[in-house]
Design a protein around this motif. Structure first.
Motif, PDB file in Angstrom:
ATOM      1  N   VAL A 156       0.833  -1.199   0.000  1.00 15.16           N
ATOM      2  CA  VAL A 156       0.000   0.000   0.000  1.00 15.16           C
ATOM      3  C   VAL A 156       0.870   1.253   0.000  1.00 15.16           C
ATOM      4  O   VAL A 156       0.622   2.214  -0.747  1.00 15.16           O
ATOM      5  CB  VAL A 156      -0.944   0.011   1.224  1.00 15.16           C
ATOM      6  N   ALA A 157       1.922   1.249   0.830  1.00 16.62           N
ATOM      7  CA  ALA A 157       2.812   2.407   0.913  1.00 16.62           C
ATOM      8  C   ALA A 157       3.479   2.699  -0.425  1.00 16.62           C
ATOM      9  O   ALA A 157       3.630   3.858  -0.821  1.00 16.62           O
ATOM     10  CB  ALA A 157       3.863   2.168   1.991  1.00 16.62           C
ATOM     11  N   LYS A 158       3.866   1.661  -1.150  1.00 22.82           N
ATOM     12  CA  LYS A 158       4.501   1.852  -2.459  1.00 22.82           C
ATOM     13  C   LYS A 158       3.529   2.496  -3.442  1.00 22.82           C
ATOM     14  O   LYS A 158       3.886   3.435  -4.172  1.00 22.82           O
ATOM     15  CB  LYS A 158       4.984   0.505  -3.003  1.00 22.82           C
ATOM     16  N   HIS A 159       2.294   2.013  -3.472  1.00 23.90           N
ATOM     17  CA  HIS A 159       1.292   2.577  -4.370  1.00 23.90           C
ATOM     18  C   HIS A 159       0.995   4.028  -4.001  1.00 23.90           C
ATOM     19  O   HIS A 159       0.846   4.884  -4.881  1.00 23.90           O
ATOM     20  CB  HIS A 159       0.012   1.741  -4.325  1.00 23.90           C
ATOM     21  N   VAL A 160       0.891   4.300  -2.721  1.00 15.82           N
ATOM     22  CA  VAL A 160       0.581   5.666  -2.266  1.00 15.82           C
ATOM     23  C   VAL A 160       1.693   6.630  -2.670  1.00 15.82           C
ATOM     24  O   VAL A 160       1.426   7.722  -3.184  1.00 15.82           O
ATOM     25  CB  VAL A 160       0.366   5.689  -0.735  1.00 15.82           C
ATOM     26  N   LEU A 161       2.949   6.247  -2.438  1.00 17.97           N
ATOM     27  CA  LEU A 161       4.057   7.128  -2.792  1.00 17.97           C
ATOM     28  C   LEU A 161       4.083   7.390  -4.287  1.00 17.97           C
ATOM     29  O   LEU A 161       4.258   8.543  -4.720  1.00 17.97           O
ATOM     30  CB  LEU A 161       5.385   6.505  -2.347  1.00 17.97           C
ATOM     31  N   ASN A 162       3.898   6.364  -5.099  1.00 16.44           N
ATOM     32  CA  ASN A 162       3.912   6.557  -6.547  1.00 16.44           C
ATOM     33  C   ASN A 162       2.752   7.445  -7.005  1.00 16.44           C
ATOM     34  O   ASN A 162       2.903   8.231  -7.952  1.00 16.44           O
ATOM     35  CB  ASN A 162       3.874   5.206  -7.264  1.00 16.44           C
ATOM     36  N   ALA A 163       1.602   7.349  -6.327  1.00 13.63           N
ATOM     37  CA  ALA A 163       0.483   8.227  -6.654  1.00 13.63           C
ATOM     38  C   ALA A 163       0.822   9.675  -6.303  1.00 13.63           C
ATOM     39  O   ALA A 163       0.533  10.605  -7.066  1.00 13.63           O
ATOM     40  CB  ALA A 163      -0.772   7.776  -5.917  1.00 13.63           C
ATOM     41  N   TRP A 164       1.431   9.883  -5.142  1.00 13.87           N
ATOM     42  CA  TRP A 164       1.849  11.230  -4.734  1.00 13.87           C
ATOM     43  C   TRP A 164       2.853  11.814  -5.718  1.00 13.87           C
ATOM     44  O   TRP A 164       2.885  13.024  -5.952  1.00 13.87           O
ATOM     45  CB  TRP A 164       2.460  11.186  -3.332  1.00 13.87           C
ATOM     46  N   LEU A 165       3.698  10.956  -6.276  1.00 11.71           N
ATOM     47  CA  LEU A 165       4.696  11.406  -7.243  1.00 11.71           C
ATOM     48  C   LEU A 165       4.118  11.576  -8.643  1.00 11.71           C
ATOM     49  O   LEU A 165       4.852  11.858  -9.589  1.00 11.71           O
ATOM     50  CB  LEU A 165       5.851  10.398  -7.296  1.00 11.71           C
ATOM     51  N   ALA A 166       2.795  11.408  -8.766  1.00 11.12           N
ATOM     52  CA  ALA A 166       2.110  11.486 -10.059  1.00 11.12           C
ATOM     53  C   ALA A 166       2.648  10.432 -11.026  1.00 11.12           C
ATOM     54  O   ALA A 166       2.716  10.659 -12.238  1.00 11.12           O
ATOM     55  CB  ALA A 166       2.237  12.893 -10.658  1.00 11.12           C
ATOM     56  N   ARG A 167       2.999   9.280 -10.477  1.00 15.93           N
ATOM     57  CA  ARG A 167       3.477   8.162 -11.286  1.00 15.93           C
ATOM     58  C   ARG A 167       2.698   6.893 -10.942  1.00 15.93           C
ATOM     59  O   ARG A 167       3.278   5.866 -10.608  1.00 15.93           O
ATOM     60  CB  ARG A 167       4.966   7.939 -11.064  1.00 15.93           C
ATOM     61  N   PRO A 168       1.348   6.952 -11.060  1.00 17.77           N
ATOM     62  CA  PRO A 168       0.575   5.735 -10.771  1.00 17.77           C
ATOM     63  C   PRO A 168       0.875   4.605 -11.751  1.00 17.77           C
ATOM     64  O   PRO A 168       0.564   3.448 -11.476  1.00 17.77           O
ATOM     65  CB  PRO A 168      -0.875   6.213 -10.898  1.00 17.77           C
ATOM     66  N   ASP A 169       1.501   4.952 -12.883  1.00 15.86           N
ATOM     67  CA  ASP A 169       1.871   3.911 -13.851  1.00 15.86           C
ATOM     68  C   ASP A 169       2.894   2.938 -13.286  1.00 15.86           C
ATOM     69  O   ASP A 169       2.981   1.793 -13.738  1.00 15.86           O
ATOM     70  CB  ASP A 169       2.445   4.562 -15.115  1.00 15.86           C
ATOM     71  N   LEU A 170       3.646   3.385 -12.277  1.00 20.93           N
ATOM     72  CA  LEU A 170       4.633   2.508 -11.653  1.00 20.93           C
ATOM     73  C   LEU A 170       3.988   1.478 -10.727  1.00 20.93           C
ATOM     74  O   LEU A 170       4.641   0.529 -10.302  1.00 20.93           O
ATOM     75  CB  LEU A 170       5.657   3.333 -10.862  1.00 20.93           C
ATOM     76  N   ARG A 171       2.729   1.730 -10.359  1.00 19.33           N
ATOM     77  CA  ARG A 171       2.001   0.851  -9.454  1.00 19.33           C
ATOM     78  C   ARG A 171       2.817   0.632  -8.176  1.00 19.33           C
ATOM     79  O   ARG A 171       3.119   1.565  -7.468  1.00 19.33           O
ATOM     80  CB  ARG A 171       1.664  -0.462 -10.155  1.00 19.33           C
TER      81      ARG A 171
END
Length: 272
Positions: A156-171
């Motif tokens: 969950v933390a990995k997905h949240v950080l990538n979303a904050w970084l505007a990189r949800p493509d990284l999942r």
């Protein structure tokens, strides 16, 4: 007349199989790929890990950061031809990556672990993505174990950080998971000190405009040895979650309280 005896051939005699001598690693004087392996008491798996590392690229160097080992890990690494950086004390989680990166000479820095044997063909895509020049941070596309009713908090933390970084493509791809690789440009841009905290290093790479991409997926969840918990607490999970909080804190400090996202014109000071 003397009869000659025909010698009997014993068919049940077992052949003696001599173990093949393992060729030592050859560290190229001008490597293109630096393979960095932190190791703490990994004598059992290290030979197989080094064997695969030696097959990644013909112009490579293999650096083992042997910290706090008491089982002869540094001796095994030296005997098999690796460059060894030795510390009598455990350096702490992920610090070995920083130490190895600071000693590396290659254009591509490939990070793996000493307790996980990953075939060379699974490691090459990360180094190749960097050497081809299009990628600065080559991530493992592994996003955590699938089909779980409740996702692991680290996932969950990995997905949240990538979303904050505007990189949800990284999942759920992250620098917390090996294998991954950095370009020399990435190391110089974000600095080696942030490698102690992999999520912070990932955030720095994205914020500095480096090319970050999940280039290949290795199912490391199946290979990762289970760690013993002390009491009811999972200390490693706690550490990794703290690393992600530190990354988010860094993002807020640099991009503002909303992490760079718009407040859509709210007039908060008008509300009583």
């Amino acid at each position: 007349m003397i009869r000659k005896r025909t010698p009997r051939i014993r068919t049940n005699r077992k052949k003696t199989i001599r173990p093949k001598k393992r060729k030592p690693l050859i560290n190229h004087p001008e490597p293109l790929v630096s393979i960095i392996i932190p190791a703490l008491n990994e004598k059992a798996t290290l030979p197989a890990v080094l064997r695969e590392a030696g097959r990644v690229h013909p112009r490579s160097e293999t650096i083992v950061v042997a910290n706090g080992s008491t089982d002869g890990t540094p001796d095994v690494a030296r005997r098999l031809g690796a460059r060894v950086i030795w510390s009598p004390d455990p350096l702490g989680h992920d610090v070995g990556r920083r130490v190895g990166a600071e000693a590396a000479k290659g254009r591509a820095l490939l990070f793996i672990d000493a307790d996980m044997v990953i075939p060379a063909w699974q490691l090459r895509p990360f180094a190749e993505a960097v050497l081809e020049g299009g990628v600065d941070v080559a991530l493992n596309g592994y996003s955590g174990p699938p089909n779980r009713r409740e996702p692991h908090p680290v996932v969950v933390a990995k997905h949240v950080l990538n979303a904050w970084l505007a990189r949800p493509d990284l999942r759920g791809a992250s620098l917390t998971a090996i294998p991954h690789a950095l370009s020399r440009k990435a190391l110089q841009t974000i600095g080696s000190s942030v490698l102690d905290v992999p999520p912070l290093a990932l955030a720095a790479a994205v914020l500095r405009g480096l090319e970050v991409r999940a280039v290949h997926t290795v199912q490391v969840g199946r290979l990762n040895p289970r760690r013993r918990r002390k009491g009811c607490r999972d200390l490693l999970t706690s550490l990794v979650l703290g690393d992600h909080l530190q990354a988010i804190h860094g993002l807020i400090r640099e991009k503002g309280a909303r992490g760079g996202y718009d407040d859509l014109g709210r007039l908060r000071d008008k509300v009583r």
